[in-house]
Design an enzyme around this catalytic site. Sequence first.
Site: not given
Length: 526
Positions: A224, A226, A246, A271, A393
Amino acid sequence: MQQFADLLDGLVFMPSRTGKLRLIAHYLETAPDPDRGYGLAALTGDLDLGPAKPGAIRALAEARCDPTLFYLSYDYVGDLAETLALMWRPPPGVNAAPPPLPEVVDTLMAAPRTRTPELLAGWLDRLDATGRWALLKLITGGLRVGVSARLARTAFAQWAGLDLHDVEEAWPCVRPPYAPLFTWAAGGEKPALADVAGFRPFMLANPLEETDVRQLDPAAYAVEWKWDGIRVQVVGRAGDRRIYARSGDDITHSFPDVAAAIDFDGALDGELLVRDADGAPAPFNHLQQRLNRKTVSAALLRKYPAFVRAYDLLQAGEEDLRPHPFAERRRRLEAFLARPRERFDLSPLLPLTAWDDLGRLREEARERRMEGLMLKRWDSVYVPGRPKGPWFKWKRDPLTVDAVLLYAQRGHGKRSSYYSDYTFGVWRGDELVPVGKAYFGFTDEDLRQLDKWIRANTTDRFGPVRQVKPGLVFEVAFDSIHPSPRHKSGLAMRFPRISRIRWDKPHTEADRLETLATLVEAGGGA
């Protein structure tokens, strides 16, 4: 209050994380109830006393101290609370005991804001310098002792012998002074989630190095974008609606438009973004207008409408989906978002058949205003923390620019005697204009050298800020750059940090504003 003051004093001078955890544990062990609960709440940011404004503190200082001497001292010390704490002199005959922390908290929470200066003066008269400093820090809402909310929760978990993730799940169910938490720590029952939209600790990704990419099997991973927002958890349960950052902090009050759209019982991981006029995700600086606000005006809600781009489903009704593999959670998420939902949409998956596809996508990230890529194993269950292997990531490379130091400001806590916060600029014609500010990316030895240079090259002073003559160049790394009407340059950097100190480079050879402008035009305005 004095025991809490001693804790803060110890924390501000304790450099190590382990040492801070030890100090907090000692406080939890030795402080009585409800003092230790209120002290813990102050460290986690859960103690809302309606903080006093700095102007009110300065007015109090002017009433008790010589104003000229106070402001000269403030300029030297660089910290309002520390200056007043050191200069405050009780009137003759005051010999009362220090106020207990619960007295301060309970009185402030019940009293009108107009009484704050009067109450504060009375308490300052009863405390020593350390106690006065701690009280002022507490009442202004700016502890700055190097303890995050998560570190404070970690300290409690370690002291109580409880699992940190269990503690983080229970935390939203209790309020200061946390009596149920201390009952649990003493062997009682874990606070029940009941009808509270509780927090689930996030699963985090590890950075992926380019050399590691080809060691992975591309068929094993979903890919996906970021997204360039902030990661949140959106939870609904029995009408209770919450949005968690977070860190586990509840940020629902900053995003009432998203909270109002939580019409389900469940938990989404995604997000938080803002839409532009075309309905697409807007640059991060648009979202920044909504962050850290206790209240949001109708104008801001209209101008910066928030939404959540979901990429995981953690809970569906009463069913906990975290033990299921990502492939199953993704299938359930797609079904959940099959019908349009206001303020929520689905993060799309990207095609991946070979690692060459991944490199190509990463190269496109900046142009598309993305932070990079996320890789998630199809078989990964959702576990708290940062396990090695399931998620990666792969962020785009940072941008860099050579910029000239313009202003320096004293830091806070153990840095309060050093000029450690730096404003820097680039050339526009024959003028230097500011484009950003940074306060990390250098060593303690670098800081001492920088502080010495700043003091030797000061041309003007503005309270705790010094203007310096042009001469020192920083190589500044940053994630992106975007238009900003608040800066004279019209541009501002996102996440700037000092990459190198260019003692060797003439300031006349620093970069120009036109160079930064091309980065915006090339998609650097994420």
